[in-house]
Design a protein around this motif. Structure first.
Motif, PDB file in Angstrom:
ATOM      1  N   ALA A   1       0.843  -1.196   0.000  1.00  0.00           N
ATOM      2  CA  ALA A   1       0.000   0.000   0.000  1.00  0.00           C
ATOM      3  C   ALA A   1       0.878   1.245   0.000  1.00  0.00           C
ATOM      4  O   ALA A   1       1.882   1.304   0.708  1.00  0.00           O
ATOM      5  N   PHE A   2       0.461   2.216  -0.795  1.00  0.00           N
ATOM      6  CA  PHE A   2       1.147   3.504  -0.868  1.00  0.00           C
ATOM      7  C   PHE A   2       0.208   4.552  -0.308  1.00  0.00           C
ATOM      8  O   PHE A   2      -0.887   4.750  -0.828  1.00  0.00           O
ATOM      9  N   ILE A   3       0.645   5.200   0.780  1.00  0.00           N
ATOM     10  CA  ILE A   3      -0.219   6.107   1.540  1.00  0.00           C
ATOM     11  C   ILE A   3       0.402   7.494   1.548  1.00  0.00           C
ATOM     12  O   ILE A   3       1.483   7.696   2.118  1.00  0.00           O
ATOM     13  N   PRO A   4      -0.269   8.463   0.927  1.00  0.00           N
ATOM     14  CA  PRO A   4       0.292   9.825   0.896  1.00  0.00           C
ATOM     15  C   PRO A   4       0.170  10.502   2.259  1.00  0.00           C
ATOM     16  O   PRO A   4      -0.611  10.073   3.110  1.00  0.00           O
ATOM     17  N   PRO A   5       0.938  11.572   2.462  1.00  0.00           N
ATOM     18  CA  PRO A   5       0.835  12.317   3.711  1.00  0.00           C
ATOM     19  C   PRO A   5      -0.587  12.846   3.897  1.00  0.00           C
ATOM     20  O   PRO A   5      -1.260  13.185   2.923  1.00  0.00           O
TER      21      PRO A   5
END
Length: 77
Positions: free
Chosen positions: A69-73
């Motif tokens: 999973a890629f989670i932005p700020p």
């Protein structure tokens, strides 16, 4: 095969909630580099990465059937 999840503005950039790619044996850093070859506007240098719902480092190795999973700020008040 691995499932890659994208959240918030990231999924708008790739125009999907997730992708499936074979990243077995690669590091998170290598996976990000591979994604950037197709989606050069993804801000992957500022995202948090998780493997199987646990935060991961760029040197962590991706294994068979891992979900990344890629989670932005997050911002807000």
């Amino acid at each position: 095969m691995n499932k890659l999840l994208f959240f918030a503005g990231l999924k708008e950039i790739i125009n999907a909630d997730y992708l499936e790619m074979d990243l077995i044996g690669k590091t998170v850093r290598e996976a990000k580099a591979e994604l950037l070859t197709t989606y050069s506007d993804l801000p992957l240098n500022s995202v948090m990465t998780a493997i199987n719902e646990e935060f991961a480092l760029d040197d962590d190795i991706i294994e068979k059937n891992d979900i990344i999973a890629f989670i932005p700020p997050v911002s807000g008040g």
